[in-house]
Design a protein around this motif. Structure first.
Motif, PDB file in Angstrom:
ATOM      1  N   ALA A  67       0.847  -1.194   0.000  1.00  0.00           N
ATOM      2  CA  ALA A  67       0.000   0.000   0.000  1.00  0.00           C
ATOM      3  C   ALA A  67       0.879   1.240   0.000  1.00  0.00           C
ATOM      4  O   ALA A  67       1.956   1.255   0.585  1.00  0.00           O
ATOM      5  N   THR A  68       0.388   2.263  -0.673  1.00  0.00           N
ATOM      6  CA  THR A  68       1.044   3.567  -0.677  1.00  0.00           C
ATOM      7  C   THR A  68      -0.032   4.611  -0.461  1.00  0.00           C
ATOM      8  O   THR A  68      -1.081   4.554  -1.093  1.00  0.00           O
ATOM      9  N   TYR A  69       0.227   5.532   0.458  1.00  0.00           N
ATOM     10  CA  TYR A  69      -0.735   6.595   0.709  1.00  0.00           C
ATOM     11  C   TYR A  69       0.002   7.831   1.211  1.00  0.00           C
ATOM     12  O   TYR A  69       1.184   7.770   1.546  1.00  0.00           O
ATOM     13  N   LYS A  70      -0.709   8.939   1.230  1.00  0.00           N
ATOM     14  CA  LYS A  70      -0.156  10.193   1.742  1.00  0.00           C
ATOM     15  C   LYS A  70      -0.673  10.415   3.157  1.00  0.00           C
ATOM     16  O   LYS A  70      -1.847  10.217   3.435  1.00  0.00           O
ATOM     17  N   GLN A  71       0.217  10.778   4.064  1.00  0.00           N
ATOM     18  CA  GLN A  71      -0.168  11.197   5.405  1.00  0.00           C
ATOM     19  C   GLN A  71       0.614  12.467   5.678  1.00  0.00           C
ATOM     20  O   GLN A  71       1.827  12.468   5.544  1.00  0.00           O
ATOM     21  N   HIS A  72      -0.079  13.503   6.067  1.00  0.00           N
ATOM     22  CA  HIS A  72       0.491  14.849   6.093  1.00  0.00           C
ATOM     23  C   HIS A  72       0.924  15.090   4.642  1.00  0.00           C
ATOM     24  O   HIS A  72       0.116  14.958   3.750  1.00  0.00           O
ATOM     25  N   LYS A  73       2.162  15.360   4.389  1.00  0.00           N
ATOM     26  CA  LYS A  73       2.653  15.424   3.007  1.00  0.00           C
ATOM     27  C   LYS A  73       3.677  14.325   2.753  1.00  0.00           C
ATOM     28  O   LYS A  73       4.374  14.334   1.737  1.00  0.00           O
ATOM     29  N   LEU A  74       3.752  13.380   3.661  1.00  0.00           N
ATOM     30  CA  LEU A  74       4.671  12.255   3.520  1.00  0.00           C
ATOM     31  C   LEU A  74       4.075  11.207   2.585  1.00  0.00           C
ATOM     32  O   LEU A  74       2.863  11.017   2.565  1.00  0.00           O
ATOM     33  N   THR A  75       4.937  10.504   1.862  1.00  0.00           N
ATOM     34  CA  THR A  75       4.507   9.329   1.115  1.00  0.00           C
ATOM     35  C   THR A  75       4.845   8.124   1.981  1.00  0.00           C
ATOM     36  O   THR A  75       6.015   7.889   2.289  1.00  0.00           O
ATOM     37  N   VAL A  76       3.821   7.392   2.406  1.00  0.00           N
ATOM     38  CA  VAL A  76       3.996   6.235   3.282  1.00  0.00           C
ATOM     39  C   VAL A  76       3.771   4.994   2.437  1.00  0.00           C
ATOM     40  O   VAL A  76       2.757   4.864   1.754  1.00  0.00           O
ATOM     41  N   MET A  77       4.735   4.071   2.512  1.00  0.00           N
ATOM     42  CA  MET A  77       4.653   2.856   1.704  1.00  0.00           C
ATOM     43  C   MET A  77       4.803   1.628   2.591  1.00  0.00           C
ATOM     44  O   MET A  77       5.705   1.578   3.426  1.00  0.00           O
ATOM     45  N   PHE A  78       3.919   0.665   2.389  1.00  0.00           N
ATOM     46  CA  PHE A  78       4.083  -0.666   2.959  1.00  0.00           C
ATOM     47  C   PHE A  78       4.420  -1.569   1.786  1.00  0.00           C
ATOM     48  O   PHE A  78       3.685  -1.588   0.786  1.00  0.00           O
ATOM     49  N   THR A  79       5.517  -2.304   1.896  1.00  0.00           N
ATOM     50  CA  THR A  79       5.973  -3.109   0.768  1.00  0.00           C
ATOM     51  C   THR A  79       4.970  -4.208   0.446  1.00  0.00           C
ATOM     52  O   THR A  79       4.171  -4.598   1.285  1.00  0.00           O
ATOM     53  N   LYS A  80       5.066  -4.698  -0.782  1.00  0.00           N
ATOM     54  CA  LYS A  80       4.190  -5.794  -1.173  1.00  0.00           C
ATOM     55  C   LYS A  80       4.748  -7.115  -0.649  1.00  0.00           C
ATOM     56  O   LYS A  80       5.879  -7.187  -0.163  1.00  0.00           O
ATOM     57  N   GLU A  81       3.934  -8.145  -0.753  1.00  0.00           N
ATOM     58  CA  GLU A  81       4.323  -9.477  -0.293  1.00  0.00           C
ATOM     59  C   GLU A  81       5.626  -9.899  -0.963  1.00  0.00           C
ATOM     60  O   GLU A  81       5.821  -9.677  -2.159  1.00  0.00           O
TER      61      GLU A  81
END
Length: 176
Positions: A67-81
């Protein structure tokens, strides 16, 4: 010639494990709180420095597409399997370097630092990032104190047109 933009890639769980405040939260089974605190601290840092910040969290043992999303102006990424944060950071270094960015990788993983350096990125240890974040927080506090002591207020009435101000005042008083 246009200056190259700065991008910071942060190995999220590595930083959580390396920063005492965040590691303490993690040790007390509050990993989500540690992640949120890290993101808050990095959002302040990003706001102060103007750097574009990506925070990558390792989710290689969790089924899914990541998953990739924006929080504040940060790009937050959780890697894929089956992808580690290190692999994701290496991929991002390659992609972003070819687009002519100045890339910094924040991790205390020595192997990852060497790989990132080989991809053209500059390394930033967890301790160096903590020091920079602390310095930025101190500068923000200093600026706020200066503004308070100089009675410098950021008020709306300084920028609102008098007609709008009158209508707002009428609304506040319950007049039509």
């Amino acid at each position: 010639m246009k200056r190259r933009a700065d991008i910071l890639l942060v190995d999220g769980y590595n930083i959580i494990g390396a920063w005492p405040e965040l590691n303490q939260l993690k040790e007390h089974h509050q990993l989500e709180d540690a992640r949120d605190r890290l993101l808050d601290m990095l959002a302040d840092y990003q706001g102060y420095t103007g750097m574009e910040v990506y925070v990558i969290f390792d989710a290689h043992q969790v089924p899914g597409r990541g998953a990739t999303y924006k929080q504040h102006k940060l790009t937050v990424m959780f890697t894929k399997e089956k992808e580690t944060a290190d692999e994701c950071i290496e991929r991002l270094c390659h992609e972003l370097y070819s687009r002519r960015y100045n890339i910094y990788v924040a991790t205390s993983d020595l192997v990852e630092q060497h790989v990132a350096f080989g991809q053209g990125a500059l390394r930033l240890s967890a301790r160096e990032l903590l020091n920079e974040v602390g310095h930025c927080r101190a500068m923000i506090r200093k600026k706020v104190k200066e503004d308070i002591h100089s009675n410098k207020r950021n008020t709306v009435d300084e920028i609102i047109h008098v007609d709008v101000w009158s209508k707002l005042e009428q609304m506040r008083r319950g007049e039509k």
